[in-house]
Scaffold this motif. Structure first.
Motif, short mmCIF file in Angstrom:
data_model
loop_
_atom_site.label_atom_id
_atom_site.label_comp_id
_atom_site.label_asym_id
_atom_site.label_seq_id
_atom_site.Cartn_x
_atom_site.Cartn_y
_atom_site.Cartn_z
N LEU A 39 0.83 -1.21 0.00
CA LEU A 39 0.00 0.00 0.00
C LEU A 39 0.87 1.26 0.00
O LEU A 39 0.65 2.17 -0.79
N MET A 86 5.28 1.70 7.97
CA MET A 86 4.04 1.79 8.74
C MET A 86 4.32 2.28 10.16
O MET A 86 3.56 3.04 10.72
N ASP A 147 -4.05 0.91 8.53
CA ASP A 147 -4.36 1.14 7.12
C ASP A 147 -5.71 0.56 6.71
O ASP A 147 -6.13 0.70 5.56
N ASN A 152 -7.17 6.94 7.61
CA ASN A 152 -5.74 6.83 7.91
C ASN A 152 -4.91 6.69 6.64
O ASN A 152 -3.75 7.11 6.59
N VAL A 153 -5.52 6.10 5.61
CA VAL A 153 -4.78 5.98 4.34
C VAL A 153 -4.60 7.36 3.72
O VAL A 153 -3.59 7.64 3.09
N MET A 156 -1.65 8.58 5.34
CA MET A 156 -0.47 7.94 4.74
C MET A 156 -0.07 8.63 3.44
O MET A 156 1.11 8.89 3.18
N TYR A 292 -5.40 0.95 -4.36
CA TYR A 292 -5.98 0.91 -3.01
C TYR A 292 -7.49 1.12 -3.06
O TYR A 292 -8.26 0.40 -2.41
#
Lengths: 323, 398
Positions: A39, A86, A147, A152-153, A156, A292
């Motif tokens: 990811l 991560m 994730d 939260n992605v 990221m 994703y």
């Protein structure tokens, strides 16, 4: 006086210094990035485009607890401009030793190319105390599977953008643009996913491993139990029988699991309870799960359909018709 | 009325640092336990004494970064030696691991970089017993007081590592269970240089030092596998000694030994079910001086040996494997018997392993052990239980 003037001219900052400070730094020829997960690698590729060369350490579907540290990873880390991970001890099984041995100062904590996304996340389940009797896969900084919450992605992706802008300021605007495009698309999709799953908010799910608290929090599910009696331990027949009872009482329709867990242990439970086993789609492993947004949509749709909801396509169509 | 600074001192406080050293003591501390229950049959018919439940070793390890330039570690072992437990310093070394250009330097007492498995402690290895051939030629894992220079680099996309070391007081280190491991009878023993002519005396000047060297490369095989090869050398011109009682006088002989090893390892870990396969083998060539007591002279002997194992893990918890070794006796003196079986020792073991968690492992082992071809083979049924307490980490091992 003339001498003073000559000295002043000699040592005066060049006229273009001020301009120079504002001059756009030259972009790097290619930004070599090591990402620990697929990811993260995909986000780097999406936001970095052709400017980046991404290497992913944990391939699609590999258990992060059982990653094989290889000498080739040392080379990749040594030659990289940036590392994105991560954090929250997700990579504790392999990364610290590799990172130390790689000797790439830019990639050490505090270095220009070091990005630990976990530091930006509001971690769930941060333990107050740690004891091995609590299980084998313990994470002192909180649950690292953040994730699975799409918000939260987005964090990221923002971390990826900032990392690339820091390492390669010459392409800052390009990274900003690509990130904005992706983030807007993600925001729209997340709104649809939340609306789609709203009718089944509050339902109980079970999971094989404790990887799903962020998913549950994001879509307002409850995790009623785990196949693993404690993180990293195999279930006993007694534990499975108790879990089956819990599933009946809590009307559980879905078992969430990762691709690498022992499916044989869950299959009996699935048969007896009649629940649907949903294996998280492997990002990048097939055409449908190439990005994703498509792979997360596939997961959400599987959960929804298992609870009697229409497909997301049908949901979108119905929503349009209502408008 | 006292001045404020004086008051502060009386209260045990001061405005500057009073302590010269930080009182914090926070190294990684770990304990590894390795216990065996064994039943021995066959052999010389006197095996009841060898049926046993024993702690092969308890290892206490401490490690910590000591400053930005180096880290240090110690490993203290508690194991059986001649029927009694003893405490031994297995390793205590400092690594200067931030030298330029991926060089690093280790000094202290350590398990030398000699072969793929020498630096891996027994309880961490993917097979239950020490390799018979290594026991025969070295006496166990090669330990020494010395200094080792390490370097790794990429030749294209291929990672390559090499090291050279020099040391004294070298010895074979191990905690023996089988005859092949102790070079004695089947009594529990603790091998300390049992198969060197004697333990290194360390006082023979430069020729008395031992030199080690290793080069290794690791090739990627698929997404989650590798093939590794390595070549290692242990050389000492006169680092060993043996006394010979020649009537009224005692003569001291300085003896040399050269051992070369080639190791091959293949490992793959499946992405989807955490199953894995590992195959490893090592070939040894040994040349050593020995005292010919008949003619009161030193003669040079040669021997070879081979060792290997295969481990299949069905998932993260259950596995099964086989290990075997074949070796010519290091002190054979009548030329080669390559693969003939004469003057050769051998050991074979099959085992099943269960790891309820990553810090605990049970093995059920069935083994055949015949260090002396003239004697009948021993058959062994054993259960091994290993566990770690506290911190126990492994660096990249290649």
């Amino acid at each position: 006086m003339r001498i003073v003037l000559i000295f002043a001219l000699l040592f005066a900052p060049p006229l273009n210094t001020k301009l120079g400070a504002q001059q756009k730094p030259a972009p790097l020829e290619e930004v070599k990035v090591v990402a620990t997960t697929v990811l993260l690698g995909q986000l780097v590729q999406t936001i970095g485009g052709d400017a980046v060369d991404v290497d992913v350490l944990v391939k699609a579907g590999h258990d992060p607890h059982r990653v094989l540290p290889k000498a080739s990873m040392l080379l990749r880390l040594k030659n990289a401009d940036a590392l994105i991970m991560m954090g929250l001890d997700y990579e504790h099984a392999f990364l610290p030793a590799l990172l130390e041995k790689s000797r790439n100062k830019n990639l050490q904590d505090g270095g220009n190319g070091y990005e630990n996304v976990g530091k930006r996340i509001a971690a769930l389940e941060v333990p107050k105390s740690l004891d091995r009797s609590q299980g084998a896969d313990l994470h002192p900084r909180g649950n690292p599977h953040y994730d699975l919450d799409p918000e939260n992605v987005r964090i990221m992706a923002m971390a990826v953008r900032e990392m690339l802008q820091k390492v390669d300021p010459g392409r800052s605007a390009q990274y900003q643009l690509r990130w904005t495009e992706w983030d807007q698309a993600a925001k729209q999709e997340i709104a649809i996913w939340k609306a789609y799953l709203k009718p089944i908010a509050g339902r109980n799910l079970i999971a094989y491993h404790n990887s799903w608290p962020y998913f549950a929090a994001a879509f307002q599910f409850k995790i009623a139990g785990f196949v693993e009696p404690k993180p990293g331990l195999r279930p006993s027949p007694r534990h499975l029988a108790e879990l089956e009872k819990t599933m009946q009482q809590a009307d559980v329709k879905v078992l969430l699991m990762e691709s690498w867990v022992a499916r044989s242990e869950a299959s009996g439970l699935v048969k007896r309870s009649g629940c649907k086993a949903i294996i998280a789609p492997l990002l990048g492993a097939s055409k449908q799960n190439r990005s994703y947004l498509t792979s997360m949509q596939a997961l959400i749709e599987m959960v929804g359909v298992a609870h009697g909801l229409p497909t997301i396509q049908e949901f979108k169509r119905d929503a349009k018709e209502e408008q | 009325m006292m001045a404020p600074a004086l008051l502060a001192q009386q209260d045990g406080m001061s405005q500057g640092a009073e302590r010269r050293f930080d009182p914090a003591w926070n190294p990684a501390i770990g304990v590894a336990l390795d216990a065996f229950g064994m039943m021995v049959g066959g052999g010389d018919g006197n095996n009841e004494a060898n049926d046993s439940i024993t702690l092969r070793s308890m290892e206490l390890s401490l490690s910590s970064r000591i400053d930005p330039l180096a880290w240090a570690y110690t490993s203290i072992e508690f194991g059986r030696h001649e029927g009694a437990y003893e405490v031994e310093l297995a390793e205590a070394a400092i690594w200067a691991d931030q030298l330029p250009h991926s060089f690093s330097l280790r000094t202290g007492r350590y398990l030398a970089d000699f072969g793929k498995w020498n630096t891996v402690h027994m309880h961490d290895r993917p097979h239950p017993f020490a390799q018979g051939v290594r026991q025969e030629f070295i006496g166990g894992s090669l330990a020494m007081d010395g200094v080792e220079l390490h370097h790794w680099l990429g030749i294209g996309d291929l990672p390559v590592r090499w090291s050279v070391g020099v040391g004294a007081n070298f010895a074979g280190h191990g905690h023996s269970l089988l005859a092949a491991e102790s070079d004695e009878d089947l009594s529990l023993g603790h091998a300390h240089g049992a198969n060197f002519a004697t333990t290194s005396a360390g006082d023979f000047g430069l020729p008395g030092f031992a030199w080690t060297g290793r080069v290794s490369a690791q090739h990627d095989v698929g997404d989650n596998g590798y093939f590794q090869w390595g070549a290692s050398a242990f050389l000492t011109a006169a680092g060993l000694s043996q006394e010979h009682d020649a009537g009224a006088t005692t003569e001291l002989f300085e003896l040399g030994q050269n051992t070369l090893a080639i190791d091959l390892t293949w490992h793959r870990l499946a992405a989807t079910d955490s199953s894995s396969d590992t195959i490893g083998t090592e070939f040894f060539w040994n040349q050593r001086d020995a005292v010919d007591e008949t003619f009161d002279r030193v003669e040079r002997l040669q021997a070879v040996g081979l060792w290997g194992f295969y481990l299949h893990e069905f998932n993260a918890h259950i596995g099964a494997g086989v290990e075997g070794a074949w070796w010519e006796h290091a002190d054979k003196d009548d030329g080669g018997h390559w693969l003939s079986g004469a003057e050769a020792g051998r050991q074979v073991a099959i085992f099943a392993a269960w790891k309820p968690t990553e810090v605990q492992r049970l093995r059920l082992i069935l083994a055949m052990n015949q260090p002396d071809p003239a004697a009948a083979a021993d058959s062994i049924l054993a259960v091994q239980w290993s566990a770690t307490i506290g911190s126990h980490s492994h660096s990249l091992d290649w």
